[in-house]
Design a protein around this motif. Sequence first.
Motif, PDB file in Angstrom:
ATOM      1  N   GLU A   1     -35.439  17.723 -22.473  1.00 18.05           N
ATOM      2  CA  GLU A   1     -35.923  17.724 -21.093  1.00 18.05           C
ATOM      3  C   GLU A   1     -34.967  17.024 -20.139  1.00 18.05           C
ATOM      4  N   ASP A   2     -34.285  15.996 -20.590  1.00 13.77           N
ATOM      5  CA  ASP A   2     -33.374  15.239 -19.730  1.00 13.77           C
ATOM      6  C   ASP A   2     -31.913  15.634 -19.956  1.00 13.77           C
ATOM      7  N   PHE A   3     -31.692  16.817 -20.506  1.00 14.82           N
ATOM      8  CA  PHE A   3     -30.326  17.240 -20.810  1.00 14.82           C
ATOM      9  C   PHE A   3     -29.480  17.294 -19.541  1.00 14.82           C
ATOM     10  N   GLN A   4     -28.263  16.791 -19.650  1.00 14.92           N
ATOM     11  CA  GLN A   4     -27.290  16.863 -18.574  1.00 14.92           C
ATOM     12  C   GLN A   4     -26.011  17.462 -19.147  1.00 14.92           C
ATOM     13  N   ALA A   5     -25.618  18.599 -18.637  1.00 15.39           N
ATOM     14  CA  ALA A   5     -24.363  19.210 -19.083  1.00 15.39           C
ATOM     15  C   ALA A   5     -23.205  18.297 -18.693  1.00 15.39           C
ATOM     16  N   PRO A   6     -22.149  18.284 -19.501  1.00 14.86           N
ATOM     17  CA  PRO A   6     -20.996  17.475 -19.124  1.00 14.86           C
ATOM     18  C   PRO A   6     -20.355  18.020 -17.850  1.00 14.86           C
ATOM     19  N   ASN A   7     -19.807  17.139 -17.054  1.00 20.01           N
ATOM     20  CA  ASN A   7     -19.062  17.537 -15.866  1.00 20.01           C
ATOM     21  C   ASN A   7     -17.623  17.770 -16.306  1.00 20.01           C
ATOM     22  N   TRP A   8     -17.424  18.873 -16.972  1.00 18.04           N
ATOM     23  CA  TRP A   8     -16.123  19.185 -17.553  1.00 18.04           C
ATOM     24  C   TRP A   8     -15.201  19.740 -16.473  1.00 18.04           C
ATOM     25  N   PRO A   9     -13.962  19.352 -16.401  1.00 17.64           N
ATOM     26  CA  PRO A   9     -13.172  18.631 -17.407  1.00 17.64           C
ATOM     27  C   PRO A   9     -13.141  17.119 -17.223  1.00 17.64           C
ATOM     28  N   GLU A  10     -13.881  16.577 -16.246  1.00 18.52           N
ATOM     29  CA  GLU A  10     -13.850  15.130 -16.036  1.00 18.52           C
ATOM     30  C   GLU A  10     -14.489  14.369 -17.200  1.00 18.52           C
ATOM     31  N   ASP A  11     -15.629  14.842 -17.691  1.00 16.30           N
ATOM     32  CA  ASP A  11     -16.325  14.165 -18.787  1.00 16.30           C
ATOM     33  C   ASP A  11     -15.733  14.557 -20.132  1.00 16.30           C
ATOM     34  N   GLU A  12     -15.702  13.603 -21.037  1.00 22.06           N
ATOM     35  CA  GLU A  12     -15.305  13.908 -22.409  1.00 22.06           C
ATOM     36  C   GLU A  12     -16.428  14.698 -23.076  1.00 22.06           C
ATOM     37  N   LEU A  13     -16.059  15.527 -24.027  1.00 24.84           N
ATOM     38  CA  LEU A  13     -17.039  16.341 -24.738  1.00 24.84           C
ATOM     39  C   LEU A  13     -17.368  15.715 -26.087  1.00 24.84           C
ATOM     40  N   VAL A  14     -18.636  15.800 -26.465  1.00 20.03           N
ATOM     41  CA  VAL A  14     -19.060  15.321 -27.769  1.00 20.03           C
ATOM     42  C   VAL A  14     -18.714  16.354 -28.836  1.00 20.03           C
ATOM     43  N   LEU A  15     -18.847  17.615 -28.492  1.00 23.96           N
ATOM     44  CA  LEU A  15     -18.624  18.708 -29.431  1.00 23.96           C
ATOM     45  C   LEU A  15     -18.119  19.905 -28.654  1.00 23.96           C
ATOM     46  N   HIS A  16     -17.319  20.715 -29.312  1.00 25.10           N
ATOM     47  CA  HIS A  16     -16.756  21.891 -28.645  1.00 25.10           C
ATOM     48  C   HIS A  16     -16.616  23.003 -29.682  1.00 25.10           C
ATOM     49  N   LEU A  17     -17.019  24.216 -29.326  1.00 25.60           N
ATOM     50  CA  LEU A  17     -16.860  25.373 -30.207  1.00 25.60           C
ATOM     51  C   LEU A  17     -15.700  26.237 -29.740  1.00 25.60           C
ATOM     52  N   ASP A  18     -14.929  26.736 -30.699  1.00 18.74           N
ATOM     53  CA  ASP A  18     -13.902  27.743 -30.457  1.00 18.74           C
ATOM     54  C   ASP A  18     -14.348  29.000 -31.188  1.00 18.74           C
ATOM     55  N   LEU A  19     -14.536  30.088 -30.448  1.00 25.28           N
ATOM     56  CA  LEU A  19     -14.995  31.344 -31.039  1.00 25.28           C
ATOM     57  C   LEU A  19     -13.856  32.351 -31.012  1.00 25.28           C
ATOM     58  N   GLY A  20     -13.612  33.011 -32.135  1.00 30.19           N
ATOM     59  CA  GLY A  20     -12.569  34.027 -32.220  1.00 30.19           C
ATOM     60  C   GLY A  20     -13.168  35.418 -32.203  1.00 30.19           C
ATOM     61  N   PHE A  21     -12.480  36.340 -31.542  1.00 31.95           N
ATOM     62  CA  PHE A  21     -12.943  37.723 -31.430  1.00 31.95           C
ATOM     63  C   PHE A  21     -11.780  38.677 -31.633  1.00 31.95           C
ATOM     64  N   ASP A  22     -12.081  39.858 -32.153  1.00 31.47           N
ATOM     65  CA  ASP A  22     -11.057  40.890 -32.287  1.00 31.47           C
ATOM     66  C   ASP A  22     -10.632  41.408 -30.909  1.00 31.47           C
ATOM     67  N   ASP A  23     -11.584  41.584 -30.005  1.00 30.31           N
ATOM     68  CA  ASP A  23     -11.319  42.068 -28.652  1.00 30.31           C
ATOM     69  C   ASP A  23     -11.802  41.005 -27.668  1.00 30.31           C
ATOM     70  N   VAL A  24     -10.915  40.130 -27.249  1.00 31.81           N
ATOM     71  CA  VAL A  24     -11.274  38.986 -26.414  1.00 31.81           C
ATOM     72  C   VAL A  24     -11.776  39.422 -25.042  1.00 31.81           C
ATOM     73  N   GLN A  25     -11.161  40.438 -24.447  1.00 32.12           N
ATOM     74  CA  GLN A  25     -11.598  40.898 -23.120  1.00 32.12           C
ATOM     75  C   GLN A  25     -13.021  41.439 -23.164  1.00 32.12           C
ATOM     76  N   ALA A  26     -13.336  42.233 -24.181  1.00 33.46           N
ATOM     77  CA  ALA A  26     -14.699  42.755 -24.320  1.00 33.46           C
ATOM     78  C   ALA A  26     -15.673  41.617 -24.604  1.00 33.46           C
ATOM     79  N   ALA A  27     -15.257  40.664 -25.423  1.00 37.59           N
ATOM     80  CA  ALA A  27     -16.119  39.516 -25.728  1.00 37.59           C
ATOM     81  C   ALA A  27     -16.419  38.734 -24.455  1.00 37.59           C
ATOM     82  N   GLU A  28     -15.406  38.497 -23.629  1.00 40.74           N
ATOM     83  CA  GLU A  28     -15.623  37.756 -22.391  1.00 40.74           C
ATOM     84  C   GLU A  28     -16.619  38.483 -21.497  1.00 40.74           C
TER      85      GLU A  28
END
Length: 129
Positions: free
Chosen positions: A63-90
């Motif tokens: 309920e009290d979630f606050q998204a990080p103010n990226w890129p100013e805030d440091e991130l606790v966790l970050h995902l990198d997702l790979g795709f065969d077709d990056v443009q279509a994925a985006e």
Amino acid sequence: MTNTSLAPIAGAEVKNAAFWGHDGKALASFYATALGWTLTQTYGDSAAMISDGTTSYVFYTAEDFQAPNWPEDELVLHLDLGFDDVQAAEQNLLAAGATKPDHQPGGSHWTVLLDPSGQPFCISSNDAW
């Protein structure tokens, strides 16, 4: 700092990771779509689990979630997702609720997107890995 005196524990595997956001079920649905995974379980109105059959992610409503103010805030966790077709994925991820911030430090190597809860993740080509 690495403790070199400890021996690795044989057979260790990541089986689950947990994430928090404004709406856990909506976030689970977004990542299930993004990854092509299946929504496997819900926990009332506040959480849901997705899986590819070997690894699971659980998404919780905070309920009290606050998204990080990226890129100013440091991130606790970050995902990198790979795709065969990056443009279509985006395009698909943007249609599913992601947004694309102006700050793009990856050049042509990766693209930063924000998931529906405002947390950054990156997409790149599977070949980049």
